[in-house]
Design an enzyme around this catalytic site. Structure first.
Site, short mmCIF file in Angstrom:
data_model
loop_
_atom_site.label_atom_id
_atom_site.label_comp_id
_atom_site.label_asym_id
_atom_site.label_seq_id
_atom_site.Cartn_x
_atom_site.Cartn_y
_atom_site.Cartn_z
N CYS A 1 -18.65 -34.68 -14.45
CA CYS A 1 -19.82 -35.44 -14.88
C CYS A 1 -20.95 -35.19 -13.89
O CYS A 1 -20.73 -34.76 -12.77
CB CYS A 1 -19.50 -36.93 -14.89
SG CYS A 1 -18.30 -37.43 -16.14
N VAL A 2 -22.16 -35.47 -14.35
CA VAL A 2 -23.31 -35.33 -13.46
C VAL A 2 -23.99 -36.68 -13.33
O VAL A 2 -24.11 -37.44 -14.29
CB VAL A 2 -24.28 -34.22 -13.95
CG1 VAL A 2 -24.98 -34.60 -15.22
CG2 VAL A 2 -25.28 -33.84 -12.90
#
Length: 148
Positions: free
Chosen positions: A20-21
């Site tokens: 994820c970012v």
């Protein structure tokens, strides 16, 4: 995961990230901060709602929740972290490495919005935690190794 939050005062925003970012926006002049934890780069269908599951939804959502207009973007700083490859792949997935796609989407959307990225810590094989301390007007990115 897939959360978005706005903070002020003594709030501390945090996201623990693998592929994820995390996208953090800092409006230090107004003391308003935002953080989105994005799972995927793009939604298949556009959405006008608020959310963070997709990078393409998270950036406009942060701007809206923080009441940032085009005239304000020169005061906004962004920090992005995550996008790691947390699972060893025997072969390249046909859809590509999702962490790389998340990172590229975040950079592309922030650039399109005219928001300056002051720090990025992306890719590799380590997880990260992105923290934004609203009282101290600062951020930190901590790394951790994946379990083998």
């Amino acid at each position: 995961m897939c959360e978005i939050g706005i903070g002020r005062g003594h709030d501390v925003l945090r996201a623990t990230l693998g592929s994820c970012v995390g996208i953090g926006l800092m409006w230090r002049n107004r003391g308003v901060y935002g953080l989105a934890h994005c799972l995927l780069p793009e939604a298949r269908e556009p959405s006008a709602g608020i959310g963070a599951k997709y990078v393409t939804l998270a950036v406009p959502s942060l701007l809206k929740l923080m009441s940032i207009d085009k005239a304000d973007v020169d005061q906004i700083e962004a920090v992005i972290a995550g996008g790691a490859s947390m699972v060893q792949q025997q072969t390249m997935p046909r859809h590509g490495i999702i962490g790389d796609q998340n990172a590229q989407a975040a950079k592309r959307l922030l650039a399109a919005a005219g928001i300056r990225v002051v720090h990025e810590d992306l890719g590799g094989e380590q997880g990260r935690q992105l923290l934004i301390d609203c009282a101290q007007h600062c951020y930190a990115v901590r790394t951790f190794s994946r379990a083998t």
